[in-house]
Scaffold this motif. Structure first.
Motif, mmCIF file in Angstrom:
data_model
loop_
_atom_site.group_PDB
_atom_site.id
_atom_site.type_symbol
_atom_site.label_atom_id
_atom_site.label_comp_id
_atom_site.label_asym_id
_atom_site.label_seq_id
_atom_site.Cartn_x
_atom_site.Cartn_y
_atom_site.Cartn_z
ATOM 1 N N THR A 64 0.753 -1.274 0.020
ATOM 2 C CA THR A 64 0.013 0.177 0.012
ATOM 3 C C THR A 64 1.008 1.242 -0.049
ATOM 4 O OG1 THR A 64 -0.090 -0.171 2.237
ATOM 5 C CG2 THR A 64 -1.961 -1.135 1.082
ATOM 6 N N ASN A 65 2.015 0.942 0.406
ATOM 7 C CA ASN A 65 3.022 2.281 0.345
ATOM 8 C C ASN A 65 3.763 2.449 -0.956
ATOM 9 O OD1 ASN A 65 2.168 3.370 2.602
ATOM 10 N ND2 ASN A 65 3.518 1.989 3.903
ATOM 11 N N GLY A 86 -3.476 -1.808 -2.378
ATOM 12 C CA GLY A 86 -3.690 -0.396 -2.365
ATOM 13 C C GLY A 86 -4.020 0.110 -3.582
ATOM 14 N N SER A 131 -5.297 -4.649 -5.803
ATOM 15 C CA SER A 131 -5.383 -3.374 -6.225
ATOM 16 C C SER A 131 -6.296 -3.125 -7.333
ATOM 17 C CB SER A 131 -4.008 -2.972 -6.503
ATOM 18 O OG SER A 131 -3.016 -2.680 -5.569
#
Length: 190
Positions: A64-65, A86, A131
């Protein structure tokens, strides 16, 4: 003689950096961008790319980062289960003028004319796609893919394994082009 060799190495490195920098302006279709740490810090995190060459960096980049594009520069193998997670924007607008959502695993490199110059293989026991608007492009994934979202795509890519969909909708919205293939099953597995 040593001076000549050193100059040849430096010149080759400068050519490579120049080619990468020239490709850096075409984020929407290229797998990687060439930036310094300072430039990366200034770039919009949702529209830049992660360029990786090992399993640990790839595992971090798909979280997610991470970034909207994750590009590998050589074959990568891991014994860990991977999760692409993400929601990311690709820097473009959709038909309604909203920020376009996209996530791309780029298993290739390309030249300044967007011609694929090398294809790579990513090997893992399992890759889970969480995603939205995700794709695997121009290379091979060896392992099973578990798709939890709608609109997953293969673009000129091969899955050497099965694709399992969490829902009927995920399966019905799955797309692959004519140059893509899946060696195993494609089925809903709840």
């Amino acid at each position: 003689m040593k001076k000549k060799s050193l100059l040849s190495i430096i010149a080759a490195g400068m050519v490579a950096v120049t080619l990468l920098a020239g490709c850096g302006k075409k984020e929407d279709t290229k797998p990687a961008e060439s930036t310094t740490k300072t430039e990366t810090a200034k770039a919009d995190a949702t529209t830049s790319a992660s360029v990786v060459s090992d399993a640990a960096a790839f595992e971090q980049a798909i979280g997610t980062n991470g970034k909207w594009i994750i590009a590998i520069t050589k074959d990568v193998t891991t014994d860990k289960e991977l999760v692409l997670d993400g929601e990311f924007k690709n820097g473009k607008k959709d038909d309604k003028g909203n920020d376009a959502i996209q996530r791309k695993i780029a298993l290739y490199t390309q030249d300044e004319n967007r011609k694929v110059t090398a294809r790579f293989t990513l090997t893992a026991p399992k890759l889970t796609i969480k995603s939205p608007m995700a794709s695997i492009q121009h290379g091979t994934f060896k392992g099973d893919v578990y798709v939890n979202v709608d609109n997953f795509q293969l673009v000129d890519a091969k899955v050497d394994g099965n694709i399992y969909f969490a829902t009927d909708s995920a399966k019905s919205t799955f797309k692959m082009d004519g140059t893509s293939s899946v060696t195993g099953k494609q089925e809903v597995k709840k």
